[in-house]
Every structure is written in structure tokens, then in C-alpha cells.
Scaffold this motif. Sequence first.
Motif, PDB file in Angstrom:
ATOM      1  N   LEU A 234      40.995  40.022  37.772  1.00  0.00           N
ATOM      2  CA  LEU A 234      41.328  40.654  39.157  1.00  0.00           C
ATOM      3  C   LEU A 234      41.150  40.113  40.176  1.00  0.00           C
ATOM      4  CD1 LEU A 234      39.449  44.231  39.396  1.00  0.00           C
ATOM      5  CD2 LEU A 234      42.123  43.763  37.881  1.00  0.00           C
ATOM      6  N   ILE A 235      41.767  38.596  40.046  1.00  0.00           N
ATOM      7  CA  ILE A 235      41.815  37.535  41.254  1.00  0.00           C
ATOM      8  C   ILE A 235      43.077  36.589  40.985  1.00  0.00           C
ATOM      9  CG2 ILE A 235      39.782  37.651  41.970  1.00  0.00           C
ATOM     10  CD1 ILE A 235      39.271  34.749  41.184  1.00  0.00           C
ATOM     11  N   LYS A 236      44.261  37.782  39.760  1.00  0.00           N
ATOM     12  CA  LYS A 236      45.230  37.279  39.242  1.00  0.00           C
ATOM     13  C   LYS A 236      45.981  38.872  40.294  1.00  0.00           C
ATOM     14  CE  LYS A 236      43.744  33.691  36.439  1.00  0.00           C
ATOM     15  NZ  LYS A 236      43.286  32.918  34.809  1.00  0.00           N
ATOM     16  N   ASN A 237      46.578  38.752  38.925  1.00  0.00           N
ATOM     17  CA  ASN A 237      48.154  39.629  39.244  1.00  0.00           C
ATOM     18  C   ASN A 237      47.519  40.556  39.290  1.00  0.00           C
ATOM     19  OD1 ASN A 237      49.265  37.343  37.873  1.00  0.00           O
ATOM     20  ND2 ASN A 237      51.265  38.463  37.204  1.00  0.00           N
ATOM     21  N   PRO A 238      46.803  41.286  39.092  1.00  0.00           N
ATOM     22  CA  PRO A 238      46.793  43.148  39.103  1.00  0.00           C
ATOM     23  C   PRO A 238      45.711  43.658  40.097  1.00  0.00           C
ATOM     24  CG  PRO A 238      45.251  42.135  37.002  1.00  0.00           C
ATOM     25  CD  PRO A 238      46.327  41.043  37.867  1.00  0.00           C
ATOM     26  N   GLY A 239      45.364  42.164  41.298  1.00  0.00           N
ATOM     27  CA  GLY A 239      44.410  42.274  42.162  1.00  0.00           C
ATOM     28  C   GLY A 239      45.822  41.887  43.664  1.00  0.00           C
ATOM     29  N   GLY A 240      46.438  41.936  43.385  1.00  0.00           N
ATOM     30  CA  GLY A 240      47.181  42.377  44.820  1.00  0.00           C
ATOM     31  C   GLY A 240      47.436  40.899  46.116  1.00  0.00           C
ATOM     32  N   GLY A 241      45.720  40.278  45.174  1.00  0.00           N
ATOM     33  CA  GLY A 241      45.419  39.203  46.885  1.00  0.00           C
ATOM     34  C   GLY A 241      44.642  40.378  47.774  1.00  0.00           C
ATOM     35  N   ILE A 242      44.592  41.738  47.165  1.00  0.00           N
ATOM     36  CA  ILE A 242      43.526  42.035  47.841  1.00  0.00           C
ATOM     37  C   ILE A 242      42.251  42.597  46.893  1.00  0.00           C
ATOM     38  CG2 ILE A 242      42.447  44.683  48.571  1.00  0.00           C
ATOM     39  CD1 ILE A 242      45.713  43.332  50.153  1.00  0.00           C
ATOM     40  N   ALA A 243      42.152  42.480  45.740  1.00  0.00           N
ATOM     41  CA  ALA A 243      41.115  43.120  45.203  1.00  0.00           C
ATOM     42  C   ALA A 243      39.947  40.937  45.075  1.00  0.00           C
ATOM     43  CB  ALA A 243      41.263  42.362  43.751  1.00  0.00           C
ATOM     44  N   LEU A 244      39.449  41.868  45.676  1.00  0.00           N
ATOM     45  CA  LEU A 244      37.614  40.532  45.994  1.00  0.00           C
ATOM     46  C   LEU A 244      36.827  40.246  44.310  1.00  0.00           C
ATOM     47  CD1 LEU A 244      35.521  42.518  48.887  1.00  0.00           C
ATOM     48  CD2 LEU A 244      37.860  41.248  48.818  1.00  0.00           C
ATOM     49  N   LEU A 283      41.472  49.399  44.661  1.00  0.00           N
ATOM     50  CA  LEU A 283      43.334  50.068  44.259  1.00  0.00           C
ATOM     51  C   LEU A 283      44.108  49.105  45.031  1.00  0.00           C
ATOM     52  CD1 LEU A 283      41.206  53.531  42.621  1.00  0.00           C
ATOM     53  CD2 LEU A 283      41.988  51.393  41.699  1.00  0.00           C
ATOM     54  N   GLN A 284      43.568  48.688  46.307  1.00  0.00           N
ATOM     55  CA  GLN A 284      44.897  49.251  46.852  1.00  0.00           C
ATOM     56  C   GLN A 284      45.458  46.861  46.576  1.00  0.00           C
ATOM     57  OE1 GLN A 284      43.623  48.314  51.092  1.00  0.00           O
ATOM     58  NE2 GLN A 284      45.402  48.398  52.068  1.00  0.00           N
ATOM     59  N   GLY A 285      44.621  46.406  46.111  1.00  0.00           N
ATOM     60  CA  GLY A 285      44.692  45.423  45.630  1.00  0.00           C
ATOM     61  C   GLY A 285      46.299  45.438  44.304  1.00  0.00           C
TER      62      GLY A 285
END
Length: 422
Positions: A234-244, A283-285
Motif C-alpha cells: 500500500l505504499i506503492k500504487n494502490p495507496g495513492g501516496g496517501i495510505a500510511l 481508501l482515500q489513497g
Amino acid sequence: MLDKLLNEEYSIDSKIIDIVNSASKLVLENSKFLDEIKEYNQYKILAAFKKVGLSQADFAYATGYGYGDRGREKTEEIFSLIFKAEDALVRPAISSGTHALSLTLSGILNKGDKLVAITGHPYDTLQEVIGIKGDSRNSLIKKGIFYDYVDLVDNRFDFENIKTKIEGAKLVTIQRSTGYGERRALTISEIEEAISFVKDNNPDAIVMVDNCYGEFTEKNEPVEVGADLAVGSLIKNPGGGIALGGGYIVGKRLLIEDISERLYAPGIGKETGLTFDTTRSTLQGLFFAPHITIEAMRSALLMCKVFGDMGYQTVPNYQDPRSDIIQSIYFREEQKLIDFVQSIQQAASVGSLVVPYPWDMPGYSNQVIMASGGFVDGSSIEISADGPLREPYIAYFQGGVVYEQGKLACMLALSKFNNIKK
Ligand SMILES: *Cc1c(COP(=O)(O)O)cnc(C)c1O
């Protein structure tokens, strides 16, 4: 005006700005097809949010055992819908991509089982998990699991050798992205062909795809072309830069159950597990991910164009099909690799004054130099570049949550290299 700003703040001269501007114009013209992918994936995500009825109340979170965390349950339903999978495990308790992959392998494989990698040896950190590197007492091989692999040949699956090696295999793994390799990412249609070949020759084999860096770069994802499991960070593409933080695993329900029981406990599985107020950012990410991924792909294309024009070998090259956000540039000299990575750091949103140096990173056999400065530590959907200090001194550039940041990084890197051809 722009020249003045870039000159004053970054000492970038007008000649560099001109070169990058004209390359950028071309990149934007040539990459219109990416907008179609972005749009498709954005609707896919919004439709999933709608289908599960995502509401503000879902951002409240459970304590203690974590029973009945609605946000957690809906997050996993959303991932299942987007990746067209029966079930999903999406947890902050999964600490990284490596952990998600390790968890998957150890949740499925038992003593005596055989694992076969058909895209060559997996990513560096996975080699320690498997036990072909390092000396962990807990590697798969130490636990009695057999391992074999088949290299790609000219960036293609070696079907002849795959056929013999996968005989009797319990799990076959495919790595979509390059990792620290010297190849382009495998496209979903290439992966589809390989999966059906594996299933034709060994119908019992479970196929897992390491989906790191690949999410939302195409319209389809691995499970919808036949993979039993797909895994990522989740700190790659699917986290959108927002997931922690966190990782995800999607796939067949029974397999997700085995993996959940490995993460938590037999008989308990994914019914528990605290989310610690991460549902909203996860989810925001995800909501931003299709957009951010395409921004990163455009930054990669720009780097490819500019450094390719200067005569450096690039993989993928400008015309190649893409299925991840990585751009590798062959610098051939240690100092050039260091210069490049250090200049990327200067374009960071957080930590732009840091100067990266090579270091012994856990899980990697060579020293690694890494530019990584963002709001989320170590996040590589944010602008980042890294490379092991070994021949042929390849820099792997990725991320940049806004294209302009990628463009700035490109100008900064170019400023550091003085043999500029016009
Ligand atoms: C990033 C990556 C991983 C996992 O890396 P983490 O840093 O542990 O998240 C695994 N495989 C590939 C191909 C990757 O790019």
C-alpha cells in the motif's frame, strides 16, 4: 517567469528547461492512451465504493479483538471488487510488500511442497524469504519447502522449461514488475498467456502474481486473467501516496483463509485485527491511486525520453509496452548512479535537503543508494530512485505523485550531467 523561478530556487539554467519542456510536450502528446486507463480504473473504484455503500460511519474503528470492524470489512470487499477476486486481506498489520508476499508463501506452502518462480529468481528481499540468500533459520527452504526457478529469455516466458519445472509444483509465482532486474514489466496479456500455460500443464498449481508497482497501469489486474492470488504494497500504487502503510492480498477465498490464519491464528483468521484508524487513509489513497499511478507513468516516460536522448540505455525504452511505474536507466558508472539518485532527492516533497549515500540495506546483498523523500516514509509511489551498487549501475526511478515533481526531478538530474546534447 518559470525560468526565473527555477533558476533562482534550483539553479536550473534555461537550456535545461528547454530540453525538458520539449521532451515533456512530446511525452504528453504520446501518452494520451494513459488517460483512458486512468478513467476506466477511476470508475472501477468509484463503482466499488458505491456497491459496498461506503459511508462516513465506516471510518469509525474497533478496539480490542477488532470484531465487526465495518470499515475493515468494506475495505476488503472493495479490494475484492476492484481486483475481481473472491476475497481480500488488506491490513495495516502487513508491514510491507515483502511481508505480504512472505505471508502468502508461508500461508500456502507446507513441508515437502514445491515452489517455482517462472520469472527468474524473485525480488531481492524475497530471496531471503525463500532461503537462497541470507541465513535466516525461518526461510522456506529451511522449513522443508523445495524451490526452483526458470529465467525469462529475452523478456519472455521460457515455456519449454516451465513445462518441466512446474511438474508437481504446489505454487507457481510470477513477478509482474522488474524489481532490481534488467527487463521491462510483463504485461497483463503476457501474464495471462503464462497462467493458462501453467494451468494446462499443472491444473493443481496455485498461481501467485507479485503485483507490486503494477496496479492500475493497465485496465486489467492479474486475478481477472486467471491468477489465484495477487499481492502488493500500500505504499506503492494502490495507496495513492496517501495510505500510511500496509499490504494487500487478493484471490481465492480458501487461499485467503489459509493466509489469514497464518497472519492471525487458526480458527480466527480475518475476523479480527485492528485497523487503528487507517480505513480512511487506505481508501482515500485507493481513490487517488488511478490518477497518481498515471502521473508516475508520465514521469517515467519523461525520464526515459530525456536520458534516452542523451544516449543512455533505458528499460523499458520509450516505445515498449508498460505494466509498472519503473523506469530504469543504465548509468554504467558508479558516480553517475550516485549523482542521479542524489539529484532526485532534491525534488522530494519532504526531506529535499537530505543527501543520500550508499548503505547496507537489510535484505539486499549489495549496497543500495536510495532517494526517497515523501510524506510517507519509504513510500515509492512518491518520487524515488534507487539502485544497487553493482554493474551496470542501473538507477530505478519511480513515483512522483504529481507529474510536475517528476519534471522537476528530471531537470535537476539533467543539470547534474554536463554532456548535454541538444
Ligand atoms: C517493492 C517490491 C516488493 C516488496 O518490497 P517492500 O519494500 O517490502 O514493500 C516485492 N516485489 C517487487 C517486484 C517490488 O517492486
